[in-house]
Design a protein around this motif. Structure first.
Motif, PDB file in Angstrom:
ATOM      1  N   ILE A 276       1.966   0.365  19.155  1.00 34.27           N
ATOM      2  CA  ILE A 276       2.514   1.626  18.693  1.00 34.27           C
ATOM      3  C   ILE A 276       3.297   1.487  17.309  1.00 34.27           C
ATOM      4  CG2 ILE A 276       3.832   3.657  18.987  1.00 34.27           C
ATOM      5  CD1 ILE A 276       2.898   3.803  21.898  1.00 34.27           C
ATOM      6  N   PRO A 277       4.407   0.575  17.517  1.00 33.85           N
ATOM      7  CA  PRO A 277       5.128   0.054  16.320  1.00 33.85           C
ATOM      8  C   PRO A 277       4.354  -0.309  14.957  1.00 33.85           C
ATOM      9  CG  PRO A 277       6.202  -1.025  18.281  1.00 33.85           C
ATOM     10  CD  PRO A 277       4.766  -0.426  18.598  1.00 33.85           C
ATOM     11  N   VAL A 278       3.432  -1.261  15.235  1.00 37.10           N
ATOM     12  CA  VAL A 278       2.667  -1.797  14.063  1.00 37.10           C
ATOM     13  C   VAL A 278       1.615  -0.898  13.543  1.00 37.10           C
ATOM     14  CG1 VAL A 278       0.776  -3.238  13.499  1.00 37.10           C
ATOM     15  CG2 VAL A 278       2.375  -3.829  15.368  1.00 37.10           C
ATOM     16  N   VAL A 279       1.254   0.446  14.330  1.00 41.08           N
ATOM     17  CA  VAL A 279       0.429   1.285  13.830  1.00 41.08           C
ATOM     18  C   VAL A 279       1.373   2.252  13.146  1.00 41.08           C
ATOM     19  CG1 VAL A 279      -1.055   3.593  14.487  1.00 41.08           C
ATOM     20  CG2 VAL A 279      -1.492   1.228  15.566  1.00 41.08           C
ATOM     21  N   LEU A 280       2.576   2.511  13.610  1.00 39.86           N
ATOM     22  CA  LEU A 280       3.448   3.537  12.915  1.00 39.86           C
ATOM     23  C   LEU A 280       3.807   2.914  11.472  1.00 39.86           C
ATOM     24  CD1 LEU A 280       5.540   4.673  15.881  1.00 39.86           C
ATOM     25  CD2 LEU A 280       3.844   5.817  14.692  1.00 39.86           C
ATOM     26  N   LEU A 281       4.016   1.482  11.545  1.00 46.28           N
ATOM     27  CA  LEU A 281       4.351   0.727  10.262  1.00 46.28           C
ATOM     28  C   LEU A 281       3.419   1.040   9.154  1.00 46.28           C
ATOM     29  CD1 LEU A 281       6.273  -2.311  11.261  1.00 46.28           C
ATOM     30  CD2 LEU A 281       7.205  -0.250  10.252  1.00 46.28           C
ATOM     31  N   PHE A 282       1.990   0.905   9.685  1.00 45.93           N
ATOM     32  CA  PHE A 282       0.774   0.911   8.856  1.00 45.93           C
ATOM     33  C   PHE A 282       0.742   2.292   8.192  1.00 45.93           C
ATOM     34  CE2 PHE A 282      -1.002  -3.053  10.234  1.00 45.93           C
ATOM     35  CZ  PHE A 282      -1.634  -3.573   8.743  1.00 45.93           C
ATOM     36  N   LEU A 283       0.952   3.085   9.039  1.00 45.02           N
ATOM     37  CA  LEU A 283       0.838   4.650   8.416  1.00 45.02           C
ATOM     38  C   LEU A 283       2.128   4.943   7.631  1.00 45.02           C
ATOM     39  CD1 LEU A 283      -0.173   6.507  11.732  1.00 45.02           C
ATOM     40  CD2 LEU A 283      -1.647   5.629   9.813  1.00 45.02           C
ATOM     41  N   PHE A 284       3.281   4.340   7.674  1.00 48.77           N
ATOM     42  CA  PHE A 284       4.302   4.877   7.106  1.00 48.77           C
ATOM     43  C   PHE A 284       4.486   3.996   5.646  1.00 48.77           C
ATOM     44  CE2 PHE A 284       9.023   4.392   6.008  1.00 48.77           C
ATOM     45  CZ  PHE A 284       9.129   5.501   5.750  1.00 48.77           C
ATOM     46  N   LEU A 285       3.822   3.027   5.591  1.00 47.97           N
ATOM     47  CA  LEU A 285       3.796   2.130   4.533  1.00 47.97           C
ATOM     48  C   LEU A 285       2.686   1.786   3.850  1.00 47.97           C
ATOM     49  CD1 LEU A 285       6.317  -0.668   5.991  1.00 47.97           C
ATOM     50  CD2 LEU A 285       6.998   1.206   4.587  1.00 47.97           C
ATOM     51  N   GLN A 286       1.539   2.818   4.253  1.00 49.36           N
ATOM     52  CA  GLN A 286       0.353   2.337   3.700  1.00 49.36           C
ATOM     53  C   GLN A 286       0.088   2.768   2.154  1.00 49.36           C
ATOM     54  OE1 GLN A 286      -2.591   5.076   5.298  1.00 49.36           O
ATOM     55  NE2 GLN A 286      -1.186   7.046   5.234  1.00 49.36           N
ATOM     56  N   ARG A 287       0.986   3.470   1.385  1.00 51.13           N
ATOM     57  CA  ARG A 287       0.840   3.758   0.128  1.00 51.13           C
ATOM     58  C   ARG A 287       1.380   2.475  -0.618  1.00 51.13           C
ATOM     59  NH1 ARG A 287       5.881   6.017  -2.236  1.00 51.13           N
ATOM     60  NH2 ARG A 287       7.449   5.910  -0.878  1.00 51.13           N
ATOM     61  N   TYR A 288       2.171   1.510   0.123  1.00 53.61           N
ATOM     62  CA  TYR A 288       2.468   0.367  -0.441  1.00 53.61           C
ATOM     63  C   TYR A 288       1.479  -0.810  -0.602  1.00 53.61           C
ATOM     64  CZ  TYR A 288       7.144   2.516  -1.021  1.00 53.61           C
ATOM     65  OH  TYR A 288       8.171   3.421  -1.040  1.00 53.61           O
ATOM     66  N   ILE A 289       0.486  -0.768   0.493  1.00 53.34           N
ATOM     67  CA  ILE A 289      -0.269  -1.780   1.035  1.00 53.34           C
ATOM     68  C   ILE A 289      -1.105  -2.597  -0.252  1.00 53.34           C
ATOM     69  CG2 ILE A 289      -1.815  -2.906   2.587  1.00 53.34           C
ATOM     70  CD1 ILE A 289      -0.424  -1.094   4.545  1.00 53.34           C
ATOM     71  N   VAL A 290      -2.023  -1.361  -0.887  1.00 51.23           N
ATOM     72  CA  VAL A 290      -2.874  -1.809  -1.761  1.00 51.23           C
ATOM     73  C   VAL A 290      -2.257  -2.511  -2.929  1.00 51.23           C
ATOM     74  CG1 VAL A 290      -4.786  -0.924  -3.018  1.00 51.23           C
ATOM     75  CG2 VAL A 290      -4.389  -0.359  -0.762  1.00 51.23           C
ATOM     76  N   SER A 291      -1.209  -1.631  -3.545  1.00 50.20           N
ATOM     77  CA  SER A 291      -0.640  -1.720  -4.645  1.00 50.20           C
ATOM     78  C   SER A 291       0.041  -3.406  -4.359  1.00 50.20           C
ATOM     79  CB  SER A 291       0.516  -1.060  -5.175  1.00 50.20           C
ATOM     80  OG  SER A 291       1.163  -0.543  -4.181  1.00 50.20           O
ATOM     81  N   GLY A 292       0.593  -3.442  -3.294  1.00 51.84           N
ATOM     82  CA  GLY A 292       1.293  -4.669  -3.204  1.00 51.84           C
ATOM     83  C   GLY A 292       0.413  -5.978  -3.079  1.00 51.84           C
ATOM     84  N   LEU A 293      -0.738  -5.852  -2.442  1.00 55.99           N
ATOM     85  CA  LEU A 293      -1.512  -6.926  -2.327  1.00 55.99           C
ATOM     86  C   LEU A 293      -2.211  -7.216  -3.657  1.00 55.99           C
ATOM     87  CD1 LEU A 293      -3.336  -6.108   1.049  1.00 55.99           C
ATOM     88  CD2 LEU A 293      -1.801  -7.957   0.567  1.00 55.99           C
ATOM     89  N   THR A 294      -2.494  -6.245  -4.505  1.00 54.07           N
ATOM     90  CA  THR A 294      -3.221  -6.389  -5.705  1.00 54.07           C
ATOM     91  C   THR A 294      -2.089  -6.819  -6.994  1.00 54.07           C
ATOM     92  OG1 THR A 294      -3.281  -4.321  -6.086  1.00 54.07           O
ATOM     93  CG2 THR A 294      -5.348  -5.419  -5.089  1.00 54.07           C
ATOM     94  N   GLY A 295      -0.691  -6.557  -6.596  1.00 50.88           N
ATOM     95  CA  GLY A 295       0.078  -6.607  -7.796  1.00 50.88           C
ATOM     96  C   GLY A 295       0.202  -8.008  -8.582  1.00 50.88           C
ATOM     97  N   GLY A 296      -0.235  -9.051  -7.761  1.00 50.56           N
ATOM     98  CA  GLY A 296      -0.024 -10.572  -8.586  1.00 50.56           C
ATOM     99  C   GLY A 296      -1.618 -10.717  -9.032  1.00 50.56           C
ATOM    100  N   ALA A 297      -2.636 -10.121  -8.740  1.00 53.77           N
ATOM    101  CA  ALA A 297      -3.685 -10.476  -9.200  1.00 53.77           C
ATOM    102  C   ALA A 297      -4.281 -10.760 -10.766  1.00 53.77           C
ATOM    103  CB  ALA A 297      -4.868  -9.572  -8.351  1.00 53.77           C
ATOM    104  N   VAL A 298      -3.431 -10.042 -11.381  1.00 54.82           N
ATOM    105  CA  VAL A 298      -3.763 -10.020 -12.767  1.00 54.82           C
ATOM    106  C   VAL A 298      -3.324 -11.123 -13.575  1.00 54.82           C
ATOM    107  CG1 VAL A 298      -3.691  -8.779 -15.032  1.00 54.82           C
ATOM    108  CG2 VAL A 298      -4.234  -7.475 -12.709  1.00 54.82           C
TER     109      VAL A 298
END
Length: 300
Positions: A276-298
């Motif tokens: 439950i805590p992991v799922v809630l963290l993913f739902l709450f922080l999902q808007r940061y995940i994609v931009s965070g993972l691809t931020g240093g790719a350029v």
């Protein structure tokens, strides 16, 4: 009154056949559906065992044939296996590890990105090479090191949560530093120069400007560190020896370690609650995940 010629008349779009639609975009949906089924199917067995009464994962040909909360009651009421204590221990260790990983990794990455000093490239390359070796090779060394520290600093040795946190922080520093280093390089150095002209110190630039611009990667690093420490079993089992200091992963293992399949229902019930805590963290922080993972790719 002008008239449109035959070539100027609007042409109605041709209807695509089902085969053409499948070739263009339909196959992507089919692949996505297969991936979802592949990921969800094992979870169905886990949920069925958690809410069932058989207490085993074997022979579960009829999923959700019985629905009961007996496994959850046994999990939360067993005095010899304090699940709530294990859960709180995991939350404490994982939260401190996530915060410490973000602070230490961001400080190291900022130094490598903004300062020029002797051994900078060698240090970065060393951090990358060290991460290539599996952590399994360091278990014996970690145990001997903590055993020696117990004689000098008892609060930092074996069977201490602080010692386990330090082990997690050391193991995650290299990869996270290299990950955040690429993101720091995407922030223009002109911002630092403009802030210094206005009288800002390095600390003010770091805390008030740089960290706010790279919030997505900080969130991603903290989330990954939280999940890794929350679900870890081997290191926690080696370091923590007192049952009252165990984490969820170590504690739940006791339900199935005596005899195979003995209390799989209670085990899966604890796994469901622990997720439950992991799922809630993913739902709450999902808007940061994609931009965070691809931020240093350029720019690295």
């Amino acid at each position: 009154m002008s008239t449109l010629t035959r070539s100027e008349l609007p042409v109605a779009p041709r209807k695509r056949s089902a085969l053409q639609m499948f070739r263009q975009s339909g196959w992507r949906h089919a692949v996505a559906a297969l991936i979802v089924i592949y990921a969800v199917f094992p979870l169905l067995y886990a949920f069925s065992a958690a809410f069932g009464e058989g207490g085993t994962l074997l022979g579960s040909n009829r999923l959700f044939s019985t629905l009961s909360l007996n496994n959850f009651r046994e999990l939360l009421s067993d005095p010899q296996n304090p699940f709530v204590t294990w859960f709180l221990n995991s939350m404490f260790i994982s939260s401190v590890t996530a915060v410490g990983t973000v602070l230490m990794g961001a400080a190291a990455a900022y130094a490598f990105s903004r300062f020029r000093f002797r051994g900078r490239k060698t240090g970065l390359m060393s951090l990358l090479i060290i991460q290539m070796f599996p952590q399994l090779l360091a278990f014996v060394a970690i145990f001997l090191l903590l055993a020696s520290l117990s004689e000098v600093y008892p609060f930092l040795g074996l069977n201490t949560q602080l010692g386990l946190i330090m082990v997690y922080l050391g193991g995650a520093l290299g990869a996270n530093t290299f990950l955040m280093y690429g993101v720091f390089n995407t922030v223009p150095k002109e911002l630092d120069e403009a802030a210094r002209i206005d009288g800002a110190t390095h600390a003010q630039i770091y805390w008030t400007i740089i960290l706010r611009l790279i919030t997505p990667i900080l969130v991603v690093v903290g989330l990954l560190a939280f999940i890794a420490s929350f679900s870890d079993f081997l290191l926690a089992r080696i370091v923590l020896q007192d049952p009252d200091r165990w984490t969820v992963a170590v504690g739940l293992y006791q339900f199935v370690s005596v005899e195979f399949g003995e209390k799989w229902g209670v085990f899966t019930a604890g796994a469901v609650l622990s997720a439950i805590p992991v799922v809630l963290l993913f739902l709450f922080l999902q808007r940061y995940i994609v931009s965070g993972l691809t931020g240093g790719a350029v720019k690295g």
